[in-house]
Design a protein around this motif. Structure first.
Motif, mmCIF file in Angstrom:
data_model
loop_
_atom_site.group_PDB
_atom_site.id
_atom_site.type_symbol
_atom_site.label_atom_id
_atom_site.label_comp_id
_atom_site.label_asym_id
_atom_site.label_seq_id
_atom_site.Cartn_x
_atom_site.Cartn_y
_atom_site.Cartn_z
ATOM 1 N N GLN A 9 0.828 -1.202 0.000
ATOM 2 C CA GLN A 9 0.000 0.000 0.000
ATOM 3 C C GLN A 9 0.867 1.259 0.000
ATOM 4 O O GLN A 9 0.596 2.219 -0.735
ATOM 5 C CB GLN A 9 -0.924 0.004 1.223
ATOM 6 N N PHE A 10 1.931 1.240 0.814
ATOM 7 C CA PHE A 10 2.851 2.379 0.830
ATOM 8 C C PHE A 10 3.492 2.572 -0.549
ATOM 9 O O PHE A 10 3.637 3.703 -1.029
ATOM 10 C CB PHE A 10 3.948 2.168 1.882
ATOM 11 N N ASN A 16 1.445 6.729 -6.740
ATOM 12 C CA ASN A 16 0.330 7.619 -7.069
ATOM 13 C C ASN A 16 0.711 9.079 -6.853
ATOM 14 O O ASN A 16 0.409 9.945 -7.679
ATOM 15 C CB ASN A 16 -0.890 7.276 -6.209
ATOM 16 N N SER A 17 1.379 9.349 -5.736
ATOM 17 C CA SER A 17 1.794 10.722 -5.447
ATOM 18 C C SER A 17 2.769 11.228 -6.499
ATOM 19 O O SER A 17 2.669 12.371 -6.969
ATOM 20 C CB SER A 17 2.442 10.795 -4.059
ATOM 21 N N PRO A 67 -2.269 3.195 -11.713
ATOM 22 C CA PRO A 67 -2.843 4.319 -10.964
ATOM 23 C C PRO A 67 -4.190 3.944 -10.353
ATOM 24 O O PRO A 67 -5.008 3.269 -10.989
ATOM 25 C CB PRO A 67 -3.007 5.416 -12.026
ATOM 26 N N SER A 68 -4.406 4.380 -9.120
ATOM 27 C CA SER A 68 -5.675 4.098 -8.454
ATOM 28 C C SER A 68 -6.800 4.902 -9.104
ATOM 29 O O SER A 68 -6.560 5.880 -9.827
ATOM 30 C CB SER A 68 -5.580 4.461 -6.974
ATOM 31 N N GLY A 69 -8.035 4.498 -8.813
ATOM 32 C CA GLY A 69 -9.182 5.217 -9.359
ATOM 33 C C GLY A 69 -9.202 6.668 -8.909
ATOM 34 O O GLY A 69 -9.499 7.579 -9.698
ATOM 35 N N LYS A 70 -8.874 6.892 -7.639
ATOM 36 C CA LYS A 70 -8.852 8.255 -7.120
ATOM 37 C C LYS A 70 -7.801 9.092 -7.840
ATOM 38 O O LYS A 70 -8.046 10.261 -8.187
ATOM 39 C CB LYS A 70 -8.562 8.236 -5.618
ATOM 40 N N THR A 71 -6.637 8.493 -8.094
ATOM 41 C CA THR A 71 -5.568 9.212 -8.790
ATOM 42 C C THR A 71 -5.994 9.585 -10.202
ATOM 43 O O THR A 71 -5.746 10.705 -10.669
ATOM 44 C CB THR A 71 -4.293 8.352 -8.839
#
Length: 371
Positions: A9-10, A16-17, A67-71
């Motif tokens: 997760q990290f 993502n960041s 990339p995550s959905g939020k990203t």
């Protein structure tokens, strides 16, 4: 197994960041600020590589990054409406990252980096909206000393809480039509209990803040010793975000880091936003101030019951309290800039409303008991 899931997760969060900062860099018209974004993106990717390496050493598969959905949504928003739409989200993500690392032993360096990035984003967000916010600017210039801020906050909260809470308590008991002696004892007991509780709460709040800041400063000291290049990079990024050219920012950062003691103080102010000499103010100063001001506020509605009885004492108590509430509201205008009449009457109205409610409840309870 949970440990490896956390590492993954990290890893994904850092990727993502990094992608978000790269996106901001590609959209930013100011090349100076775009370079700041790119350098933060590289730092985030280095953090991702830390977790990738840890997973590899633990013989765990490093997942292919997606990339995550939020990203994806944040990237779309930034391209559609501009970077201002997502900077607050990125700031929140940096804070979440810092909180996550705080729970993992040995990750103080990564936690400090996330804090630094959050601080940078705060300043960039302010500049995007039209300049650095007054509070941030004042803090950076050292105009507002935190010790005085704690004392002032304790004074205002203490006097206000003491007056309003004890007025409400006294009116509630008076509404129940009990004897004058009972009202007086109740008022004095409420005053002491509230003052002690308020002082203890202030002491714990400020002391906890001091301990947190001390820990963060110790992390900065360790980073200066172990990774001075990274600290210089972080400091340079802060100065670039404020408007210095990259070369000037690097020179200034390197000059500051030549003296370790000055470097620690500068990093504490620039990254943590605190004065290391004060560490968030004096806990005892805040506690004592809170105790005294609460007591002064709380004694006002009690005084009339020492020499008057019945409804006469009630009305005089309300009169004393109205004067006290208006005076407190007027005093606050010295710091808020509001008009005296507005601030004073606002305090009076709120205080009387609270007293009316408790008096009414006390009357109902007293009537039921008598019946």
């Amino acid at each position: 197994m949970k440990t490896f899931e956390q590492w993954i997760q990290f890893y994904e969060d850092e990727c993502n960041s990094s992608l978000l900062y790269e996106t901001l860099a590609s959209l930013e018209k100011d090349e100076r600020l775009a370079e700041v974004y790119r350098r933060i993106a590289k730092t985030e990717m280095k953090h991702a590589q830390v977790w990738s390496k840890k997973l590899t050493e633990a013989k765990q598969e490093v997942p292919e990054y997606k990339p995550s959905g939020k990203t994806r949504i944040l990237i779309w928003l930034s391209r559609k409406f501009g970077q201002g739409m997502i900077l607050n989200n990125i700031h929140a993500m940096e804070q979440e990252g810092s909180a996550g690392y705080a729970a993992v032993p040995g990750m103080g360096e990564l936690q400090a980096a996330e804090d630094s990035h959050a601080f940078l984003v705060t300043q960039i967000t302010s500049s995007v909206k039209g300049g650095i916010e007054g509070g941030v600017l004042a803090q950076l210039e050292g105009r507002h000393r935190s010790g005085g801020g704690n004392a002032l906050r304790a004074a205002v909260l203490g006097a206000n809480d003491g007056l309003v809470s004890n007025l409400s308590l006294v009116m509630g008991v008076a509404g129940a039509a009990v004897g004058n002696r009972t009202i007086l004892i109740t008022g004095l007991a409420g005053m002491l209990a509230g003052a002690i509780s308020m002082a203890l709460g202030e002491w714990l709040s400020v002391q906890s803040s001091r301990e947190l800041i001390s820990h963060q400063i110790s992390v900065e000291k360790a980073e200066i010793e172990n990774a001075p290049e990274e600290e210089a990079e972080e400091l340079a990024l802060i100065y670039e975000a404020r408007g210095l050219k990259p070369e000037q920012a690097r020179i200034l950062a390197n000059q500051i880091l030549e003296n370790k003691e000055n470097a620690i103080q500068t990093l504490a102010r620039e990254e943590l936003g605190v004065d290391p000499e004060e560490l968030g103010g004096s806990a005892w100063e805040a506690a004592i101030t809170s105790f005294l001001l609460f007591t002064i506020g709380a004694i006002i509605p009690v005084i009339p019951f020492t020499f008057l009885t019945g409804m006469t004492a009630v009305f005089v108590s309300i009169g004393f309290s109205v004067i006290g509430l208006f005076g407190l509201g007027a005093a606050i205008t010295l710091f808020t800039g509001k008009k005296v009449l507005f601030s004073g009457m606002r305090m009076v109205i709120f205080g009387l409303l609270a007293a009316a409610v408790t008096f009414g409840i006390g009357s109902l309870i007293g009537a039921n008991i008598a019946g």
